[in-house]
Enzyme design. Sequence first.
Site, mmCIF file in Angstrom:
data_model
loop_
_atom_site.group_PDB
_atom_site.id
_atom_site.type_symbol
_atom_site.label_atom_id
_atom_site.label_comp_id
_atom_site.label_asym_id
_atom_site.label_seq_id
_atom_site.Cartn_x
_atom_site.Cartn_y
_atom_site.Cartn_z
ATOM 1 N N ASN A 157 0.835 -1.208 0.000
ATOM 2 C CA ASN A 157 0.000 0.000 0.000
ATOM 3 C C ASN A 157 0.864 1.250 0.000
ATOM 4 O O ASN A 157 0.612 2.208 -0.730
ATOM 5 C CB ASN A 157 -0.865 0.056 1.262
ATOM 6 C CG ASN A 157 -2.026 -0.919 1.213
ATOM 7 O OD1 ASN A 157 -2.308 -1.492 0.176
ATOM 8 N ND2 ASN A 157 -2.688 -1.117 2.339
ATOM 9 N N ARG A 215 -4.697 1.623 -13.224
ATOM 10 C CA ARG A 215 -3.410 1.928 -12.616
ATOM 11 C C ARG A 215 -2.545 0.677 -12.406
ATOM 12 O O ARG A 215 -2.972 -0.276 -11.785
ATOM 13 C CB ARG A 215 -3.655 2.617 -11.269
ATOM 14 C CG ARG A 215 -2.461 3.365 -10.773
ATOM 15 C CD ARG A 215 -2.597 3.641 -9.312
ATOM 16 N NE ARG A 215 -3.739 4.507 -9.049
ATOM 17 C CZ ARG A 215 -4.245 4.643 -7.828
ATOM 18 N NH1 ARG A 215 -3.760 3.977 -6.827
ATOM 19 N NH2 ARG A 215 -5.251 5.450 -7.637
ATOM 20 N N HIS A 251 -14.489 2.843 -15.273
ATOM 21 C CA HIS A 251 -14.351 2.113 -14.017
ATOM 22 C C HIS A 251 -15.642 1.338 -13.711
ATOM 23 O O HIS A 251 -15.710 0.560 -12.763
ATOM 24 C CB HIS A 251 -14.037 3.129 -12.915
ATOM 25 C CG HIS A 251 -13.532 2.544 -11.645
ATOM 26 N ND1 HIS A 251 -14.215 2.662 -10.457
ATOM 27 C CD2 HIS A 251 -12.414 1.838 -11.365
ATOM 28 C CE1 HIS A 251 -13.530 2.049 -9.509
ATOM 29 N NE2 HIS A 251 -12.439 1.541 -10.019
ATOM 30 N N ARG A 269 -13.667 2.518 4.259
ATOM 31 C CA ARG A 269 -12.452 1.735 4.424
ATOM 32 C C ARG A 269 -11.204 2.612 4.433
ATOM 33 O O ARG A 269 -10.347 2.469 5.266
ATOM 34 C CB ARG A 269 -12.326 0.720 3.294
ATOM 35 C CG ARG A 269 -11.119 -0.182 3.465
ATOM 36 C CD ARG A 269 -10.784 -0.935 2.205
ATOM 37 N NE ARG A 269 -10.093 -0.102 1.256
ATOM 38 C CZ ARG A 269 -10.206 -0.204 -0.053
ATOM 39 N NH1 ARG A 269 -11.025 -1.088 -0.566
ATOM 40 N NH2 ARG A 269 -9.525 0.571 -0.867
ATOM 41 N N HIS A 290 -14.632 -3.708 0.022
ATOM 42 C CA HIS A 290 -14.589 -3.008 -1.267
ATOM 43 C C HIS A 290 -15.986 -2.676 -1.791
ATOM 44 O O HIS A 290 -16.137 -1.890 -2.719
ATOM 45 C CB HIS A 290 -13.822 -3.882 -2.277
ATOM 46 C CG HIS A 290 -13.495 -3.200 -3.558
ATOM 47 N ND1 HIS A 290 -14.260 -3.340 -4.691
ATOM 48 C CD2 HIS A 290 -12.500 -2.356 -3.876
ATOM 49 C CE1 HIS A 290 -13.726 -2.616 -5.662
ATOM 50 N NE2 HIS A 290 -12.664 -2.011 -5.201
#
Lengths: 69, 684
Positions: free
Chosen positions: B43, B401, B431, B560, B588
């Site tokens: 991350n 990405r 997306h 989140r 998610h």
Amino acid sequence: MLKKIDEDTNTITLFGHNPAFTEMPDRLCKSGCEFLTKTSIVCISFPVNSWSEIKLDTGKQEYFLKPEK
Amino acid sequence: MSKTYTPKEISWLSFNERVLQEAENKEVPLIERFKFLGIYSNNLDEYFRVRVATLKRLLELGSKAKNVLGYNPKSTLKDVQEIVLSQNARFEKIYTSLIRELDSHNIHFVNEKQLSPEHTEFIRNYFITEVRARLMPYIIESDAELPNLTEDAIYLAIILHKKGTDKKRYALLEVPTDVLPRFIVLPEIGDDKYIIYLDDVIRFGLRDIFFIFDFDDFSAYTIKLTKDAELEIADDILESYIEKLSRSLHQRKWGNPVRFIYDRKMPDELLKMLTKKLNFGPDDVVIPAERYHNLKDFMRFPRLGKKKFYYDPVVAVPHKDIQQGKSILSAVKRKDIMLHFPYHSFDHFIDLLREASIDPYVTSIQITLYRLARNSSVINALLNAARNGKHVTTVVELQARFDEEANILWGNRLQEEGVKVIYGVPGLKVHAKLLLITRVKNDITQRYSAIGTGNFNEDTARIYTDHLLFTTNLKITNEVQKAFNFFNVNYKKDNYYHLVLSPFALRNKINLLIENEIRNAREGKDAYIYLKINNLTDSEIVNNLYEASAAGVNIKLIIRGMFSLVPGMKDISENIKAIGIVDRFLEHSRLMIFCNGGNEECYISSADLMTRNIEHRIEVTCPVFDKNIRSELKKIFNILWHDNVKARKLDPGLSNKFVKPGKIPFQAQVEMYNFLNKPKGKVS
């Protein structure tokens, strides 16, 4: 326009073009409406006593006809 | 820092702290704790490549930067550096304690100087047969530039020295973790298991690599460079600004270093030479660290040791309305079906595609693809459909990405098999997660749609929580068709009455939904907003939620990651409560519920409430019309909201305190599984 129809009239027929003529029945019918190809016909009924009571998503699609290939 | 708006870069670090908390947590199985260290590290790499890189670009704008961003990038960068250093210290402490704990279970990390004769022999062989051919050393000359260092790779910076003399040279060597495992399991000795880092195998073989020189003393220190990924800038800033400021923004070239990590034992002379050659200045993030870097490789820790070191495997539950061996298309025609991953099996989706690919009446399949699994069954099903004569259209996002290269390869593969491939929409990342199957029987067209909150990716569907709706509802499927028409011909922007598309309508829709709650609250009616999303940073939406709170709307947020809203402030946000859940599955799913005067409205979405998702991406937010599914989603929200094991309160101080544990532990992800695994008929 629908809401202002004369109360003596029970049935009206509308002629027109896409995309409005697919979008309008799609919005009026609870179940939505298939894409109206050229010369297709859709019949919608409303459980109301007056044209002024018509609301979105309350119509019932009675039949849908499109030309054979 | 503004009291009412937390910079997203800072709140993101707070999220990564929650990941670190999991690595620290003794209740989490041992090897899984290593994996959380890996996730934290991974991350952070992405964070530097994207977020810090953007902040650094904005620094170039000087005093104008604050107007663009809403806060000062310079002081934010300073805060970032401080927080990262303190989190890294905590990371190292956890790492040391985990290594110790592994030791106590007879699993030992060894380095090149701690090898038994048996292991020495093993490593020598391994080095010669597997490693040596992969190594390409580079000799650093004092007057020459460094080679272009591979982004995200680790290098050994090596000092070659002749004992008893001043004779020295320096070299760089990439540790080839892209082709070799980072952790090598050595032969067991008795009950003891041993692991060695690839770095140390290379250290072991240094003499062998540099045999042509007359050196007899070698020392190697790990370094790692993170570069500007130049991908997010347009997502974060208003386009008009971009145009105006593009010159100064683009002066900073792609690939500029944004972070340099080095082994803190590295001698000064070597460190100075490297940072000078890399043009690092006082504003740059230079981080001294331990001997080993790129601990994201822990995400692929070798499988060894006892069962109890791992989470119990989860067997995905079949959906109650889908029967093995029966048509999914027919099941969807009967009623809408909502899948909840990873509790439900992603196989249902693959089965649906497979069925469509061989159903003689299916004429076309259209799908958006963003991130794909390594050996994607989705792609295989689509290829199969094309071979069976179906018209297959895929909308492949090339700018996903860090997945750009893979997506180009997939795109080519699909085209070779006759699939129509549309490479996104110029200027906007696609997306949205959409699938549309068209079936024509006896001249009657029937469309089946799948709309999701996550990618059509069977690998991530095992570890990410997401919702996926299967429906034949004409109101939805007609508009999904419109969306695909738009992908085909970008000037066809139809009217949408049900689906909410970014960048055209989402902002307005969210504002209207919030305004509606505000109006109802002011009229004394029930009013609430429940959001479960990944990131909430858009300042307009944050302010509207403040207004809603002040009007008395009850607001519950499950977020989140990045979260710029500050809950619980008197007169501003006292009716807003927020939690964040970090557990074994990555939260998610995106779900929004609005009271609407008692006639609840419920949406699932591919979009986060970030400016980038609202303005610079094609996203789809979909209303849930099915009453039973709406009620199921509300129950799911409540399950998550009542977590008292893995939920952290999101408070103004970013303290990441756990919510008060109840008498009975209630762990949402466990409860979700139980909820969906109830005997048939009892779920909704």
